[in-house]
Design an enzyme around this catalytic site. Sequence first.
Site, PDB file in Angstrom:
ATOM      1  N   GLU A 313       0.838  -1.189   0.026  1.00 26.34           N
ATOM      2  CA  GLU A 313       0.025   0.108   0.048  1.00 26.34           C
ATOM      3  C   GLU A 313       0.916   1.149   0.101  1.00 26.34           C
ATOM      4  O   GLU A 313       1.922   1.397   0.773  1.00 26.34           O
ATOM      5  CB  GLU A 313      -0.986   0.121   1.281  1.00 26.34           C
ATOM      6  CG  GLU A 313      -1.798   1.364   1.212  1.00 26.34           C
ATOM      7  CD  GLU A 313      -2.679   1.212   2.365  1.00 26.34           C
ATOM      8  OE1 GLU A 313      -3.635   2.402   2.514  1.00 26.34           O
ATOM      9  OE2 GLU A 313      -2.952   0.334   3.309  1.00 26.34           O
ATOM     10  N   ASN A 368      -4.642   4.936  -2.008  1.00 26.68           N
ATOM     11  CA  ASN A 368      -6.043   5.392  -1.302  1.00 26.68           C
ATOM     12  C   ASN A 368      -6.346   6.919  -1.866  1.00 26.68           C
ATOM     13  O   ASN A 368      -5.501   7.599  -2.026  1.00 26.68           O
ATOM     14  CB  ASN A 368      -5.729   5.386   0.209  1.00 26.68           C
ATOM     15  CG  ASN A 368      -7.069   5.573   0.641  1.00 26.68           C
ATOM     16  OD1 ASN A 368      -7.551   6.677   0.830  1.00 26.68           O
ATOM     17  ND2 ASN A 368      -7.376   4.657   1.554  1.00 26.68           N
ATOM     18  N   ASP A 430     -12.647   0.388   1.021  1.00 27.96           N
ATOM     19  CA  ASP A 430     -11.451   0.737   2.254  1.00 27.96           C
ATOM     20  C   ASP A 430     -12.418   0.897   3.608  1.00 27.96           C
ATOM     21  O   ASP A 430     -13.401   1.531   3.486  1.00 27.96           O
ATOM     22  CB  ASP A 430     -10.559   1.981   2.063  1.00 27.96           C
ATOM     23  CG  ASP A 430      -9.267   1.740   2.885  1.00 27.96           C
ATOM     24  OD1 ASP A 430      -9.315   0.715   3.782  1.00 27.96           O
ATOM     25  OD2 ASP A 430      -8.695   2.800   2.936  1.00 27.96           O
ATOM     26  N   GLU A 487      -6.493  -5.063   7.356  1.00 31.25           N
ATOM     27  CA  GLU A 487      -5.581  -4.123   7.871  1.00 31.25           C
ATOM     28  C   GLU A 487      -5.310  -4.193   9.356  1.00 31.25           C
ATOM     29  O   GLU A 487      -6.179  -4.471  10.289  1.00 31.25           O
ATOM     30  CB  GLU A 487      -6.187  -2.661   7.538  1.00 31.25           C
ATOM     31  CG  GLU A 487      -6.248  -2.418   6.202  1.00 31.25           C
ATOM     32  CD  GLU A 487      -6.599  -0.746   5.919  1.00 31.25           C
ATOM     33  OE1 GLU A 487      -5.876  -0.165   5.365  1.00 31.25           O
ATOM     34  OE2 GLU A 487      -7.899  -0.543   6.333  1.00 31.25           O
TER      35      GLU A 487
END
Length: 546
Positions: A313, A368, A430, A487
């Site tokens: 990420e 993101n 997310d 996560e």
Amino acid sequence: MTRRKGEDSRAAKAVSRARRDLLAGAILLAALAVLVTGGWRYVASVERMLGTTSHAADLASGDRILMAGMLLNLALILFGWRRYRDLVATSSQRDEAEARATTLARTDELTGFLNRRSLAEEGAAVIANGLRRDKAVALLVVDLDHFKTVNEVHGHLAGDTILRAATDIIRKALPASAVAGRLDGDEFAVLLPFDPRHMSTVDSIADYIVGALAQPLITKGVTAHIGASIGIARTEADCQSVEALLRRANIAMHAAKAAGRGRHAWFDATMERELVSRNAIEAGLREGIPLGQFVPYYEPQVDLESGAIIGFEVLARWEHPTRGVIPPDSFIPVAEECGLIADMSVSVMRRAFTEARDWDQSITLSVNISPAQLKDPWLAQKIVKLLVETGYPANRLEIEITESSLFQNLSLAQSIVGSLKNQGIRLALDDFGTGYSSLAHLRALPFDRIKIDKSFVTAMNKDPESMAIVNAISKLGESLNLPITAEGIEDQGIYDSLRSMGLHKGQGWHFGKPMTVTAARRLLAEKGLLPSARAIEAEAPAQRRA
């Protein structure tokens, strides 16, 4: 020069009016004086005309002259009186016009509150009077939270109507000693003397305004939900001017907005320090983005079954020249607030795509996208343009979108997501479980993956409710045939629990903290996931045979 000519013209007209008024007054006074001093002669002449003589020809010439003089005198009196009456009416109209002009010069035409300049003048008098009477003065800055939406949805005429309704609410809350003004647009200021021993008086007024404006405003067929945030400052030894109070109250008002809107906040020194820090961050953003100070850090994502690295990420970090590495929670909110998040994100993505394009084709990057970026209808085109310019494959990119950003504009998000999917880019939802309508979003958009929010994952072995949520999301993903990423995996216990649920992908500090590109390449090289590393491994057997 034009102003001077205008002033001379007005002065000349005023002199001319004064001369005419003086002439009319002199004529009236002279006629009255003549009538009073010679009136007995006129009466005697009239008696002789009516009583002793039957023919006008027999009248003495003196009597005719006196008679003519009396008639002329009466005519002058009538003329003077009429002129006087006209002058009084004109003067009254002029006074009214001057009063209206003075009012317009001092007040806001729409709301009737004082304008900014007059508020400063009267506010100074309120402060001076309060100091003489040992009273404190509070300045309240009232900002309507969602007034812009009213103008956009219903138009400016409806906005003016709602603004007047809001003004009436503020006016109703104020005591006679208060002075109120409109600063700009949907922002007002109130100066309020109060007993410094009873600050709750000011709190009560602020609470009333916030509560009343939180209710729907219905006027002329328009229903508006606006709300208000209020910042309050009070006179202190180092703050005894309207300008100083306004500055502090504005700082407090922005703090009230940052705390969630629909509330009031008193100024304190920490707010000012935070403002200075925030402004320094904004200045650093504007300077640092073009200089490449914002760089990608890479957080490993692993296959939970095999432990193999399957991606990273991309996380933004600020490599400040004097302060070192600054974490994102210090600058991302400021970047979103001041409109720099898109430029910063593009800069970080460009660098990440360039650095990762020669990694093993199995290694993906997850990026993101902030809610502010998802408001840009050209976002998909910008991302595709970056991929083309850097040569990074679209099928190795996964875009992460939070639920809260979808809630703001679902139709625009659908358009952006469709364009990204058409280019082969994958999509992840997310922070799943923290938004407003997760299941509706899963049905509305073609997601390829769900990411469980780390707040549930980190607490799952200590909190039964978090464990139940993670388990439910895992089963939901399985039923919808959507892969799950967890996560916040911080220890072996969480790792084992997730594997027992059948989850296949995860990330967290248990596998490594976000790292620089150098550290990421070193890690990939150790795993044989860089072209150069594979080439060395392929050459080694040949060298041994030779």
